[in-house]
Motif scaffolding. Structure first.
Motif, short mmCIF file in Angstrom:
data_model
loop_
_atom_site.label_atom_id
_atom_site.label_comp_id
_atom_site.label_asym_id
_atom_site.label_seq_id
_atom_site.Cartn_x
_atom_site.Cartn_y
_atom_site.Cartn_z
N ASP A 94 0.83 -1.20 0.00
CA ASP A 94 0.00 0.00 0.00
C ASP A 94 0.87 1.25 0.00
OD1 ASP A 94 -2.26 -1.43 -0.02
OD2 ASP A 94 -2.84 -1.02 2.05
N VAL A 143 -13.43 3.75 2.10
CA VAL A 143 -12.84 2.44 1.84
C VAL A 143 -11.77 2.16 2.90
CG1 VAL A 143 -11.53 1.03 0.22
CG2 VAL A 143 -13.30 2.59 -0.62
N THR A 145 -8.97 -0.83 4.36
CA THR A 145 -8.23 -2.06 4.08
C THR A 145 -7.74 -2.67 5.39
OG1 THR A 145 -7.49 -1.21 1.94
CG2 THR A 145 -6.27 -3.06 2.86
N HIS A 175 -17.76 -5.61 0.51
CA HIS A 175 -16.41 -6.06 0.84
C HIS A 175 -15.95 -7.13 -0.14
CE1 HIS A 175 -18.61 -9.41 2.67
NE2 HIS A 175 -17.48 -10.09 2.57
N ASP A 180 -3.27 -11.77 0.21
CA ASP A 180 -2.34 -10.67 -0.04
C ASP A 180 -0.88 -11.11 -0.04
OD1 ASP A 180 -1.92 -7.83 -0.46
OD2 ASP A 180 -1.07 -7.80 1.55
N LYS A 190 -6.49 -10.20 2.96
CA LYS A 190 -6.68 -8.76 2.79
C LYS A 190 -8.16 -8.49 2.56
CE LYS A 190 -5.21 -4.91 -0.18
NZ LYS A 190 -4.35 -4.55 -1.33
N ILE A 192 -10.92 -5.69 1.79
CA ILE A 192 -11.17 -4.33 1.31
C ILE A 192 -12.66 -4.08 1.49
CG2 ILE A 192 -11.04 -2.74 -0.64
CD1 ILE A 192 -8.83 -4.51 -1.78
#
Length: 220
Positions: A94, A143, A145, A175, A180, A190, A192
């Protein structure tokens, strides 16, 4: 905005009337104009920051790239993007935007006022707002994460448990769950999520708490 426009028009109008009156009394208007122009240059150089903020404020009010109530991150050229690290100390893919984040409260000629996540009010000069990169998010959704390390569990079972955990969170609207990172004896899920509200940390905490409860139940 209308009041500011009326003030500028009135200032120009009274200036023209003043020059006309001075000319009627035999005053050399060209000298007055030349002197005024020279004085304007001196004042402009002395008040460059103030004038740039005022002009930027007018541009913001006219073009409206952001509006009151928008949640934005103001990132200037002085600050680049940074890569964060998360527990358990693996390097994240990220990118964090280094800047001022909050909701716009008010836009004035000199400053734009932003309320950050700690309810502190930031007064940011308008020339910085105008020249910066502006990242705008949803007004009522954001959003988030979340990463969650998993050991000693097959992927399908882990994703099923994660799905149950996330669906129990009242803040989550939508979602998706991804793999990941993969290690020798573990991997990282992961999540999101599109969440209600505009506080990432609140939604992230809710998801993590639900995930911990779901996965701790399987361990007992």
């Amino acid at each position: 905005m209308k009041a500011t426009t009326r003030f500028i028009i009135s200032l120009i109008w009274y200036g023209m009337i003043g020059l006309a009156v001075a000319a009627s009394f035999g005053v050399d208007v060209s000298s007055v104009i030349l002197g005024s122009a020279f004085a304007s240059v001196i004042i402009g150089l002395a008040a460059q920051t103030v004038l740039s903020n005022v002009l930027a404020g007018l541009a913001l009010l006219i073009s409206k790239p952001v509006k009151i109530g928008d949640r934005v991150t103001i990132a200037t050229w002085q600050f680049g993007s940074v890569f964060p690290t998360y527990p358990p100390k693996f390097f994240s893919q990220d990118i964090l935007i280094n800047g001022f984040t909050g909701s716009i409260l008010e836009i004035k000629l000199m400053y734009t006022f932003i309320s950050d996540d700690e309810n502190a009010v930031l007064a940011i000069p308008n020339n910085i707002i105008l020249s910066s990169s502006r990242f705008r998010t949803y007004r009522d959704k954001i959003v988030t994460t979340v990463r969650f390390p998993v050991k000693n569990m097959d992927v399908d079972s882990a994703k099923m448990k994660a799905k149950k955990a996330v669906e129990r969170c009242p803040m989550v609207v939508e979602h998706k769950i991804l793999i990941d990172e993969v290690y020798q004896d573990s991997y990282v899920l992961k999540i999101i999520a599109l969440c209600k509200g505009n506080r990432q940390e609140v939604c992230r905490s809710e998801i993590l708490e639900s995930m911990l409860k779901e996965f701790s139940n399987s361990a007992t």
